[in-house]
Design an enzyme around this catalytic site. Structure first.
Site, PDB file in Angstrom:
ATOM      1  N   ALA A   1      44.231  62.609   9.165  1.00 39.14           N
ATOM      2  CA  ALA A   1      44.502  61.327   8.515  1.00 39.14           C
ATOM      3  C   ALA A   1      45.786  60.693   9.065  1.00 39.14           C
ATOM      4  CB  ALA A   1      44.607  61.510   7.002  1.00 39.14           C
TER       5      ALA A   1
ATOM      6  N   LYS B   1      29.315  64.831  10.774  1.00 41.62           N
ATOM      7  CA  LYS B   1      30.208  64.998  11.926  1.00 41.62           C
ATOM      8  C   LYS B   1      30.906  66.344  11.820  1.00 41.62           C
ATOM      9  CE  LYS B   1      34.086  62.728  14.292  1.00 41.62           C
ATOM     10  NZ  LYS B   1      34.995  63.890  14.230  1.00 41.62           N
TER      11      LYS B   1
END
Length: 724
Positions: free
Chosen positions: A42, A127
């Site tokens: 992130a 993913k």
């Protein structure tokens, strides 16, 4: 980004883009080349997004080394051979909200000029968080397997993937003459936990067999399944890979003599029929609503999956539309990764410990009451630096919200009790390891120990730097030898290296040492008793004093013995001339810079307050002065002289640009100086010659515009050779 929504000057944008390029390049190297990330996915994504926002607002400031032009990272030194991909292995653009997914679909529709009611089919699949790998099959037989690397060049792991049961050596049924299957090598969660436990047990048994005390903290374990997969696959010894439980699944393809289908979904089904696993959650969606519904379905069940995932990937289904959409700098226009938000939990901050890194950086680490976050028990969290502690207002006893950003590195999201009546945490102003002053340089957030050569946390790394190729370059005194001699108590400071002659018999008694190797080492050390002064100065590891700066400093000073007195003079100047209004507003203080240059007797533009302050801080420490005095009592560096040779570039200004393949940028500049030339950083009307390596960009255009001669690295080598 709209510039007026977040006002920023063009100069500030250019500076921030420069910092972002360096930060992102460093984190790319740590993640892709060294399998040792320091920040969460992130945090990394936030850096990339900020870079994209600034480039969108200031397109004329896009840099040659922009992260938007890079994929992965070039391969670090590796025992594995390199492989050039026939078709580049790309990255993916990211989305973090439903609105961004909707905009992606709208962007595809606009690009293809499709009517609002015309369906655009997409595939959607989870993913997986693994290591990208390309499998080249010829006539159905596996002939080459390679990692992604920097997207153009990867590592040959053909022998290693032979031990991954999911990867067939021969495809089932008919296959094209050439077909590269691309996918991810990964490790399941349970296997990852078992591997780390096994590493701990192996280390325990080894210590016990030697009669040594076992220290669990000394065991290097893998941080997450992705790192475990990467470290297991990228082994020179394939038997190590064979012992690790690796898996693989396919998500696409690269070079192909024929593509067996007209849609992404059809080709993926064919790949599965050949015997290669694909995602069990691969679906075809006919609308944004279906895509988001599938995303939420996968997100809801992710904790129950056997493997780690960090989002869902959408791809335009029709291959003819994919071809029309094409690619941007590093990613296809027809694909998008929709990332998951990080999972969160509440816990208590029990204490804050300060860790000192090898460069002297003081990093605060929060010790937490154990809490389960995303299926993993979290007990520690990095607090990054002094400013981050102040921003969060954290103190021992606070209740915190933490998350595993990117499902890897824990971070603090919120301090729930920052208003509680407790005094603020006081960040240390002295190093907890050696007691030296700990300071933050102007404009930097990191606090660093100034102990340098005497700090236990930095000592061995500083010693390794001292003898490295760019510094004293002592042959035979490598990293392992320094670690060994340091552990024996023979090396504590650079001066101790020159006392090793008194330990000849002790060294000879060590396993692996013979008369000749010991004599060669001691002779190599003795040869450096009169070292090049610039190499010696660089070897001290003073912050901001690199190889080029060391030479520039000594061009003015000439005598390195003057350095402590000059540093003391700078320190006095700082005390007598505290930062004025001009500096406090963050402006460039010409008066201070010129004063420092006058003290150091230099005129080089690259030397200013940062270098001057670093010298002052280093020599202000009594520990460092003792180390310096001890070292200079054993060495006799001669006055520094810049030896120049007559050459074709004598008296000319040379600019190096692009990636140099046979030498570092510092080496190139040193060569230019030795040939009587000036090495500049920018192309201007005063430039006489540009030496361009691969990846050279805007400087080449500027050179062409000004009619400046441009040569490649090989031609430069001929100029150096001709000079004798």
């Amino acid at each position: 980004m709209e510039p007026d929504a977040n006002p920023i000057s063009e100069a500030d944008a250019a500076n921030e883009l420069m910092r972002l390029a360096r930060q992102i390049a460093r984190h790319n190297r740590l993640y892709h080349a060294e399998d040792s990330p320091e920040i969460s996915d992130a945090e990394y994504d936030a850096l990339v997004r900020r870079n994209a926002e600034l480039e969108a607002a200031f397109p004329h400031l896009v840099r040659e080394d922009s992260p938007s032009r890079q994929v992965g990272h070039e391969i670090a030194a590796s025992p594995l051979s390199k492989v050039r991909h026939e078709v580049r292995m790309m990255s993916l653009d990211n989305a973090f909200s439903d609105e961004e997914v909707e905009e992606f679909v709208a962007r595809v529709r606009r690009f293809l000029s499709l009517a609002e009611d015309e369906e655009i089919g997409f595939t959607a699949e989870d993913k997986i968080d693994g290591l990208s790998c390309s499998l080249r099959y010829e006539h159905g037989r596996l002939v080459m397997a390679a990692t992604r690397g920097d997207g153009e060049v990867g590592e040959n792991v053909t022998a290693n993937v032979a031990f991954i049961p999911d990867i067939p050596q021969q495809l089932d049924g008919e296959a094209p003459d050439v077909f590269e299957v691309r996918g991810e090598v990964y490790m399941e969660k349970q296997a990852f936990t078992a591997l780390n436990q096994q590493l701990m047990e192996d280390a325990r048994e080894k210590a016990e067999s030697r009669g040594e005390a076992f220290d669990p903290a000394s065991v290097r374990q893998f941080a997450n399944p992705r790192n475990a997969a990467a470290g297991s696959l990228r082994q020179k010894d394939a038997s190590v890979t064979a012992a690790r439980p690796l898996r693989f699944w396919a998500h696409g393809w690269g070079a192909a003599s024929d593509v067996p289908g007209e849609t992404q979904h059809e080709v993926m089904q064919r790949i599965q029929a050949w015997g290669l696993p694909i995602s069990p959650h691969l679906r075809r969606c006919g609308s944004v609503a279906e895509m988001l519904q599938h995303y939420r379905r996968i997100a809801a069940g992710r904790t129950g999956l056997a493997y780690e995932i960090d989002g869902v990937v959408y791809k335009v289904d029709r291959l003819d539309w994919q071809r029309r959409l094409g690619f941007v700098a590093k990613a296809p226009r027809w694909a998008l990764a929709h990332k998951f938000p990080a999972e969160r939990a509440e816990t208590t901050l029990q204490q804050i410990d300060i860790q000192v890194g090898r460069t002297g950086k003081l990093t605060p680490v929060g010790r937490l009451a154990p809490v389960l976050v995303g299926g993993v028990t979290v007990t520690n969290v990095t607090l990054h630096n002094r400013d981050e502690i102040a921003r969060l207002g954290v103190r021992p006893g606070d209740r915190l919200v933490v998350q595993r950003a990117g499902d890897v590195i824990p971070q603090v999201v919120e301090n729930l009790t920052r208003e509680a009546d407790r005094p603020p945490y006081v960040f240390p102003d002295h190093c907890p390891e050696c007691g030296s002053e700990a300071v933050a340089e102007e404009g930097e957030v990191d606090v660093r120990c100034t102990g340098g050569l005497i700090c236990p946390a930095q000592r061995t790394e500083r010693l390794k730097h001292f003898v490295s190729r760019g510094a004293l370059d002592i042959e035979g005194l490598g990293e392992k030898t320094i670690d060994q001699f340091f552990a024996l108590g023979w090396l504590e400071s650079p001066a101790d290296i020159f006392r090793l002659k008194d330990r000849r018999d002790d060294i000879l008694a060590l396993e692996g040492w013979q008369d000749k190797s010991v004599d060669n080492l001691l002779a190599a050390i003795e040869a450096k008793r009169t070292p090049d002064a610039a190499r010696l100065l660089f070897g001290l590891g003073i912050r901001h004093v690199g190889a080029v700066t060391a030479r520039d400093l000594l061009k003015g000073l000439v005598d390195i013995h003057l350095l402590p007195a000059k540093a003391a003079e700078i320190h006095r100047y700082r005390e007598e001339n505290p930062r004025g209004e001009e500096e406090s507003e963050g402006k460039f203080n010409t008066r201070t810079v010129e004063a420092i240059k006058a003290i150091l007797q230099v005129r080089t533009d690259g030397i200013g307050t940062a270098v001057g302050n670093a010298l002052a801080d280093f020599f202000h420490e009594e520990h460092n002065r003792r180390v310096w005095d001890d070292l200079m009592g054993l060495l006799d560096p001669p006055p520094y002289e810049v030896e120049t040779r007559a050459s074709a570039v004598s008296g000319k200004t040379v600019v190096f640009t692009g990636k140099l393949e046979t030498m570092s940028r510092d080496e190139a500049k040193a060569q230019a100086e030795a040939l009587g030339a000036k090495a500049a950083g920018t192309v201007s009307a005063k430039t006489d010659l540009v030496v361009a390596g691969p990846g050279a960009g805007s400087k080449l255009g500027k050179a062409a515009e000004l009619g400046i001669e441009v040569i490649d690295e090989a031609a430069w080598a001929e100029i150096v050779k001709a000079a004798g």
